[in-house]
Design an enzyme around this catalytic site. Structure first.
Site, mmCIF file in Angstrom:
data_model
loop_
_atom_site.group_PDB
_atom_site.id
_atom_site.type_symbol
_atom_site.label_atom_id
_atom_site.label_comp_id
_atom_site.label_asym_id
_atom_site.label_seq_id
_atom_site.Cartn_x
_atom_site.Cartn_y
_atom_site.Cartn_z
ATOM 1 C CB SER A 100 74.210 -0.186 -27.543
ATOM 2 O OG SER A 100 73.992 0.612 -28.606
ATOM 3 C CE LYS A 101 71.644 -7.640 -29.047
ATOM 4 N NZ LYS A 101 71.255 -7.380 -27.591
ATOM 5 N NE ARG A 102 71.723 3.569 -30.178
ATOM 6 C CZ ARG A 102 72.948 4.506 -30.279
ATOM 7 N NH1 ARG A 102 73.144 5.161 -31.219
ATOM 8 N NH2 ARG A 102 73.636 5.027 -29.040
ATOM 9 N N GLY A 124 75.862 -2.013 -34.407
ATOM 10 C CA GLY A 124 76.221 -3.223 -35.224
ATOM 11 C C GLY A 124 76.200 -4.699 -34.341
#
Ligand code: GLU
Length: 482
Positions: free
Chosen positions: A247-249, A251
């Site tokens: 996920s965006k977490r 990167g």
């Protein structure tokens, strides 16, 4: 078009910008097509009008272009093929495998809530499946626009052979009477996907694991339409280093973001190819040509692949070092333009850049590292913490070391790495300092930091005047500190 021809497609929905997982799917399809001398088709699945994201199609195309994943046909847009799907739905309704459903969104929502409350899987209760002619006429007269649903068999099972996961079986009673045509007359993903795979004579569907549960629905549709389904291969998931879904977490997720972060397309291709595929247990570095030559589905794994950004940057560093100095400089220039502080005058001097770049080519992991590694070559004034100057020795020794260096360097006429070193190296002994302490001090004074390219080459590149100015400035800073 021969029916034994290998034809694969990348079929993104423009509901967002493509991320690593999407592009891994594109790459595997592309490699498969190129390996077999087949065709790679680009199809934009834009039938969900409500979730369409502005600029997504352009971003998909830019991403593929950036990575050199060229397609042989398309882009086809499903939104331009609506009559085709509508025609097929009409046929399905007339022949029996599909039916009109008049249930209002409100009723469906109530039902869903109730099912969740009772801890049942949310599923359409099939109220409209067996309407009488009279009931239908009534509903029709009430002006409700129906959707069209598929009549999923109530019992039995649906199996298919997946090229990666072998035999996969779903119980039909776990499947819903899924929607084929929405009330806005747009097809759903399931319908449009199946129709297009058939009409575009797709031989193999290589797609992410998350679509596995859609496949029995697709198989049922192929059967209802009396079409031969393509072969399926569901690619393993990609997880973050913490083994959570990527996920965006973890990167940047939009692939073009990696271009901005200074990743080379060739490194990205190599890196992505290893997310779920491998040549053997050890080979990490493979060129595009080698990948095309060796790519087969037999070597695609079943277990989830782990995305490791550190590995991507390491690999990128390898590809950066393989560039010729000229290639490296020309790749780095846009990043210098973009990220050097605005106080640095533009346009930048290309000749000066070409002298500096070889000094750091070994050290950059991404092109975006470059401006930071070299900014002191461009700045007039260095900002750094004066305590760095007196970290390894006291202020008196540091002052003396710099003053003596200045004294000896001032008369030097031919300013180059060798002549500067010839003066400074013996000076360390004279001053009673280790070279590491002495050069470390000069490095801070000249570059404003404790790590930099080789000191004498740096000084030679910076030129005499600037070096003397920086040494004087360091003296001043030490004084201020006292
Ligand atoms: N439109 C789907 C997606 O966004 C395609 C899935 C498939 O390949 O069937 O990924």
């Amino acid at each position: 078009m021969s029916h034994s021809e290998i034809r694969v497609r990348f079929a993104p929905s423009p509901t967002g910008y493509p991320h690593l997982g999407n592009i891994r799917t594109a790459l595997f399809n592309w490699l498969f097509a190129r390996h077999h001398g087949g065709k790679f088709i680009l199809r934009i699945e834009d039938t969900d009008v409500t979730r369409k994201v502005e600029g997504a199609v352009e971003n998909i195309i830019d991403s593929l272009n950036w990575l050199g994943l060229d397609w042989d046909e398309g882009p086809y847009f499903q939104s331009q093929r609506l009559p085709l799907y509508q025609e097929i739905v009409r046929k399905l309704v007339n022949q029996g495998p599909a039916y009109l459903c008049y249930c209002s969104p409100h009723r469906l929502e109530e039902m869903r809530r109730e099912q969740i409350r009772r801890k049942q899987p949310p599923k359409y209760d099939r109220r409209c499946r067996e309407l009488t002619v009279q009931q239908r006429a009534q509903l029709e007269a009430s002006g409700v626009t129906p959707v069209v649903r598929f009549k999923t068999p109530l019992e039995g099972e649906t199996s298919f052979h997946d090229l990666i996961r072998a035999k996969v079986t779903f119980q039909n009673d776990t499947l819903d009477d899924f929607i084929l045509l929405k009330s806005d007359s747009y097809p759903t993903y399931h319908l449009a996907n199946v129709v297009d795979d058939h009409l575009m004579v797709i031989s193999h569907v290589l797609r992410a694991d998350e679509w596995l549960s859609s496949t029995p629905r697709h198989i049922l549709l192929y059967q209802a339409l009396d079409w031969q389904p393509p072969q399926f291969a569901h690619l393993p998931m990609i997880l973050g280093p913490d083994r959570a879904k990527l996920s965006k977490r973890h990167g940047a997720t939009n692939i073009i973001e990696y271009q901005r972060q200074g990743i080379l397309p060739e490194a990205m291709i190599n890196f992505l190819s290893l997310l779920g595929w491998s040549l053997d247990d050890k080979t990490e570095l493979l060129s595009r040509e080698e990948l095309v030559k060796h790519f087969t589905l037999e070597r695609v794994g079943k277990t989830a692949a782990i995305f490791d950004k550190d590995k991507l940057e390491w690999m990128n560093g390898v590809y950066l070092r393989r560039l010729t100095p000229e290639q490296f400089a020309s790749q780095a220039i846009p990043f210098l333009q973009r990220d050097l502080p605005s106080s640095v005058k533009r346009p930048l001097d290309d000749t000066y850049i070409s002298i500096i770049m070889p000094l750091i080519q070994e050290r950059a992991r991404t092109l975006a590292d470059v401006p930071h590694l070299v900014d002191f070559f461009f700045l007039d004034e260095l900002e750094y913490d004066q305590s760095l100057l007196i970290k390894a020795m006291d202020a008196v020794s540091a002052t003396k070391a710099i003053e003596t260096s200045l004294e000896r360097l001032k008369p030097l006429e031919a300013w180059n790495a060798v002549s500067v070193e010839n003066i400074l190296r013996p000076l360390a002994t004279e001053l009673g300092l280790t070279t590491s302490k002495f050069f470390g001090l000069l490095r801070v004074a000249i570059t404003g930091r404790t790590a930099s390219p080789p000191l004498f080459q740096t000084m030679a590149t910076l030129d005499k005047q600037r070096c003397l100015k920086r040494l004087n400035k360091a003296l001043q800073k030490i004084k201020e500190q006292k």
